[in-house]
Design a protein around this motif. Structure first.
Motif, PDB file in Angstrom:
ATOM      1  N   TRP A 168      49.490 -27.280  38.527  1.00 23.31           N
ATOM      2  CA  TRP A 168      50.076 -26.366  38.615  1.00 23.31           C
ATOM      3  C   TRP A 168      51.250 -25.560  39.618  1.00 23.31           C
ATOM      4  O   TRP A 168      51.999 -25.117  39.297  1.00 23.31           O
ATOM      5  CB  TRP A 168      50.015 -25.493  37.239  1.00 23.31           C
ATOM      6  CG  TRP A 168      49.697 -23.478  36.995  1.00 23.31           C
ATOM      7  CD1 TRP A 168      51.412 -23.809  37.104  1.00 23.31           C
ATOM      8  CD2 TRP A 168      49.501 -22.533  36.185  1.00 23.31           C
ATOM      9  NE1 TRP A 168      51.302 -22.012  36.283  1.00 23.31           N
ATOM     10  CE2 TRP A 168      50.226 -21.962  36.040  1.00 23.31           C
ATOM     11  CE3 TRP A 168      48.037 -22.709  36.261  1.00 23.31           C
ATOM     12  CZ2 TRP A 168      49.617 -20.694  35.337  1.00 23.31           C
ATOM     13  CZ3 TRP A 168      47.267 -21.761  35.241  1.00 23.31           C
ATOM     14  CH2 TRP A 168      48.319 -20.542  35.119  1.00 23.31           C
ATOM     15  N   ASP A 210      48.441 -15.175  28.157  1.00 24.85           N
ATOM     16  CA  ASP A 210      49.309 -16.017  27.508  1.00 24.85           C
ATOM     17  C   ASP A 210      50.517 -16.208  28.549  1.00 24.85           C
ATOM     18  O   ASP A 210      51.589 -16.430  28.490  1.00 24.85           O
ATOM     19  CB  ASP A 210      49.421 -15.005  26.070  1.00 24.85           C
ATOM     20  CG  ASP A 210      48.756 -14.627  25.162  1.00 24.85           C
ATOM     21  OD1 ASP A 210      48.036 -16.170  25.350  1.00 24.85           O
ATOM     22  OD2 ASP A 210      48.647 -13.915  24.517  1.00 24.85           O
ATOM     23  N   HIS A 249      50.038 -18.985  30.771  1.00 28.97           N
ATOM     24  CA  HIS A 249      50.821 -20.043  30.305  1.00 28.97           C
ATOM     25  C   HIS A 249      51.476 -20.503  29.828  1.00 28.97           C
ATOM     26  O   HIS A 249      52.537 -21.839  28.747  1.00 28.97           O
ATOM     27  CB  HIS A 249      49.398 -20.212  28.767  1.00 28.97           C
ATOM     28  CG  HIS A 249      48.284 -20.269  29.579  1.00 28.97           C
ATOM     29  ND1 HIS A 249      47.014 -20.833  28.199  1.00 28.97           N
ATOM     30  CD2 HIS A 249      47.684 -20.346  31.104  1.00 28.97           C
ATOM     31  CE1 HIS A 249      46.107 -20.933  29.430  1.00 28.97           C
ATOM     32  NE2 HIS A 249      46.173 -20.573  30.434  1.00 28.97           N
ATOM     33  N   ALA A 250      52.824 -19.458  29.568  1.00 33.51           N
ATOM     34  CA  ALA A 250      53.869 -18.903  28.908  1.00 33.51           C
ATOM     35  C   ALA A 250      55.293 -19.846  30.453  1.00 33.51           C
ATOM     36  O   ALA A 250      56.420 -19.961  30.113  1.00 33.51           O
ATOM     37  CB  ALA A 250      54.223 -17.615  28.507  1.00 33.51           C
ATOM     38  N   ARG A 251      54.496 -20.037  31.273  1.00 41.07           N
ATOM     39  CA  ARG A 251      55.422 -20.014  32.654  1.00 41.07           C
ATOM     40  C   ARG A 251      55.664 -21.286  32.638  1.00 41.07           C
ATOM     41  O   ARG A 251      55.117 -22.579  32.136  1.00 41.07           O
ATOM     42  CB  ARG A 251      55.261 -19.666  34.098  1.00 41.07           C
ATOM     43  CG  ARG A 251      54.024 -17.784  33.590  1.00 41.07           C
ATOM     44  CD  ARG A 251      53.283 -17.664  35.639  1.00 41.07           C
ATOM     45  NE  ARG A 251      54.117 -18.207  36.314  1.00 41.07           N
ATOM     46  CZ  ARG A 251      55.335 -17.478  37.023  1.00 41.07           C
ATOM     47  NH1 ARG A 251      55.564 -16.347  36.428  1.00 41.07           N
ATOM     48  NH2 ARG A 251      56.117 -17.255  38.309  1.00 41.07           N
ATOM     49  N   PRO A 252      57.017 -22.110  32.762  1.00 41.75           N
ATOM     50  CA  PRO A 252      57.460 -23.558  32.818  1.00 41.75           C
ATOM     51  C   PRO A 252      55.965 -24.232  33.844  1.00 41.75           C
ATOM     52  O   PRO A 252      56.184 -25.406  32.645  1.00 41.75           O
ATOM     53  CB  PRO A 252      58.115 -22.938  33.419  1.00 41.75           C
ATOM     54  CG  PRO A 252      59.521 -22.019  33.026  1.00 41.75           C
ATOM     55  CD  PRO A 252      58.058 -21.105  33.358  1.00 41.75           C
ATOM     56  N   PHE A 270      53.121 -24.504  34.119  1.00 43.53           N
ATOM     57  CA  PHE A 270      51.936 -24.087  33.679  1.00 43.53           C
ATOM     58  C   PHE A 270      52.290 -25.579  32.153  1.00 43.53           C
ATOM     59  O   PHE A 270      51.620 -26.673  32.225  1.00 43.53           O
ATOM     60  CB  PHE A 270      51.208 -23.272  32.831  1.00 43.53           C
ATOM     61  CG  PHE A 270      50.439 -23.477  32.014  1.00 43.53           C
ATOM     62  CD1 PHE A 270      49.401 -23.501  32.564  1.00 43.53           C
ATOM     63  CD2 PHE A 270      50.716 -23.696  30.802  1.00 43.53           C
ATOM     64  CE1 PHE A 270      47.727 -23.751  31.883  1.00 43.53           C
ATOM     65  CE2 PHE A 270      49.602 -23.773  30.291  1.00 43.53           C
ATOM     66  CZ  PHE A 270      48.215 -24.012  30.481  1.00 43.53           C
ATOM     67  N   GLN A 271      53.345 -25.158  31.795  1.00 47.36           N
ATOM     68  CA  GLN A 271      53.838 -25.424  30.377  1.00 47.36           C
ATOM     69  C   GLN A 271      54.081 -27.266  30.457  1.00 47.36           C
ATOM     70  O   GLN A 271      53.643 -28.294  29.845  1.00 47.36           O
ATOM     71  CB  GLN A 271      54.977 -25.281  30.122  1.00 47.36           C
ATOM     72  CG  GLN A 271      54.629 -24.082  29.273  1.00 47.36           C
ATOM     73  CD  GLN A 271      53.985 -24.115  27.754  1.00 47.36           C
ATOM     74  OE1 GLN A 271      53.840 -25.598  26.920  1.00 47.36           O
ATOM     75  NE2 GLN A 271      52.482 -23.325  27.432  1.00 47.36           N
ATOM     76  N   ALA A 272      54.623 -27.223  32.366  1.00 48.22           N
ATOM     77  CA  ALA A 272      54.931 -29.004  32.271  1.00 48.22           C
ATOM     78  C   ALA A 272      54.034 -29.810  32.337  1.00 48.22           C
ATOM     79  O   ALA A 272      53.636 -30.279  32.683  1.00 48.22           O
ATOM     80  CB  ALA A 272      55.682 -29.195  34.022  1.00 48.22           C
ATOM     81  N   TRP A 324      50.940 -28.898  31.477  1.00 52.64           N
ATOM     82  CA  TRP A 324      50.236 -28.881  30.217  1.00 52.64           C
ATOM     83  C   TRP A 324      50.448 -30.304  29.390  1.00 52.64           C
ATOM     84  O   TRP A 324      50.104 -30.411  28.884  1.00 52.64           O
ATOM     85  CB  TRP A 324      49.692 -27.643  29.321  1.00 52.64           C
ATOM     86  CG  TRP A 324      48.629 -27.962  29.220  1.00 52.64           C
ATOM     87  CD1 TRP A 324      48.767 -27.944  26.787  1.00 52.64           C
ATOM     88  CD2 TRP A 324      47.521 -27.096  28.358  1.00 52.64           C
ATOM     89  NE1 TRP A 324      47.757 -27.815  26.424  1.00 52.64           N
ATOM     90  CE2 TRP A 324      46.889 -27.346  27.485  1.00 52.64           C
ATOM     91  CE3 TRP A 324      46.825 -27.115  30.032  1.00 52.64           C
ATOM     92  CZ2 TRP A 324      45.362 -27.064  27.336  1.00 52.64           C
ATOM     93  CZ3 TRP A 324      45.363 -26.335  29.811  1.00 52.64           C
ATOM     94  CH2 TRP A 324      45.205 -26.783  28.402  1.00 52.64           C
ATOM     95  N   THR A 325      51.947 -30.127  28.758  1.00 51.66           N
ATOM     96  CA  THR A 325      52.593 -31.110  28.744  1.00 51.66           C
ATOM     97  C   THR A 325      52.397 -32.537  29.051  1.00 51.66           C
ATOM     98  O   THR A 325      51.629 -33.865  28.676  1.00 51.66           O
ATOM     99  CB  THR A 325      53.990 -31.378  28.644  1.00 51.66           C
ATOM    100  OG1 THR A 325      54.207 -30.181  27.774  1.00 51.66           O
ATOM    101  CG2 THR A 325      55.399 -32.173  28.025  1.00 51.66           C
ATOM    102  N   ASP A 361      48.257 -33.490  27.776  1.00 56.07           N
ATOM    103  CA  ASP A 361      48.033 -33.398  26.671  1.00 56.07           C
ATOM    104  C   ASP A 361      48.244 -35.061  27.031  1.00 56.07           C
ATOM    105  O   ASP A 361      48.218 -35.582  25.439  1.00 56.07           O
ATOM    106  CB  ASP A 361      49.415 -32.914  25.444  1.00 56.07           C
ATOM    107  CG  ASP A 361      48.254 -31.235  25.433  1.00 56.07           C
ATOM    108  OD1 ASP A 361      47.863 -31.287  25.540  1.00 56.07           O
ATOM    109  OD2 ASP A 361      49.378 -30.383  25.475  1.00 56.07           O
TER     110      ASP A 361
END
Length: 220
Positions: free
Chosen positions: A18, A200, A203-206, A208-210, A212-213, A216
């Motif tokens: 991250w 929240d 976790h909305a930061r790009p 983090f999202q990258a 987390w994707t 997953d």
């Protein structure tokens, strides 16, 4: 200059990936899995794991994550993040000695006051199958965490929604990646609205999202 991050996404290596995403760092990811997750780590074709000789050459302690930064080897996820932030600078890094002290303080506080209880919530309320869950560990965690959550909630309220410095920093990443484990206990966050809003937002930061994707997509 080459940075290599060793560890699977489903480990504390997520913290380092991250941060690397936030910093825009180019890095090589070597997916090392925890040896206890493998039925037979010595089976032919078994993936690299925490007791593999090639990984032990990077971290003789046999734990993930670890990094090799152009020959400099470092372990412990929170220390790795503090090192990378200091090295690469920018707004995520502490701006002076006082902020550096605060970043270390918050990282150690989260590790000692929150992490073990939050992990018990994660495992025994969500991750483990029902037959392996221990309600007593959940009860103990729910009794222990309101105080730390209240302290963090107060700091966030006074700090403009950030752990330190009035801006998003490495300290937010280190603390958020520990507080995240407690998410199955919604009542903790209902009692600490600034913590909920802050997590929240993290976790909305790009970046983090990258991370987390990719997490997953990794086998459980």
């Amino acid at each position: 200059m080459t940075l290599t991050i060793y560890g699977c996404y489903r480990s504390r290596a997520s913290r380092n990936i991250w941060l690397a995403n936030e910093l825009g760092l180019a890095f090589t990811h070597v997916p090392v899995i925890q040896v206890y997750r493998l039925p037979d780590p010595n089976a032919p074709g078994a993936p690299m794991h925490t007791q593999s000789p090639e990984f032990l050459a990077v971290n003789p302690k046999g734990q993930i994550p670890a990094i090799d930064d152009d020959g400099f080897k470092l372990q412990e996820s929170l220390a790795i993040n503090l090192y990378l932030a200091r090295k690469h600078g920018g707004p995520l890094a502490p701006k002076d000695a006082q902020e550096e002290g605060l970043a270390v303080m918050w990282s150690l506080w989260a590790s000692t006051a929150v992490e073990s209880h939050a992990l018990n919530i994660q495992y025994h309320m969500a991750a483990y199958p029902p037959e392996k869950r221990d309600p007593k560990l959940v009860e103990a965690a729910l009794a222990a965490l309101p105080g730390p959550f209240a302290a963090l909630d107060k700091a966030l309220a006074e700090g403009g929604g950030f752990v330190m410095g009035g801006r998003f920093t490495v300290a937010d990443i280190n603390v958020a990646e520990i507080v995240r484990y407690a998410k199955p206990a919604a009542q903790l966050f209902e009692g600490a609205p600034h913590v909920k809003a802050w997590l929240d937002a993290c976790h909305a930061r790009p970046a983090f999202q990258a991370m987390w994707t990719a997490r997953d997509a990794e086998p459980a």
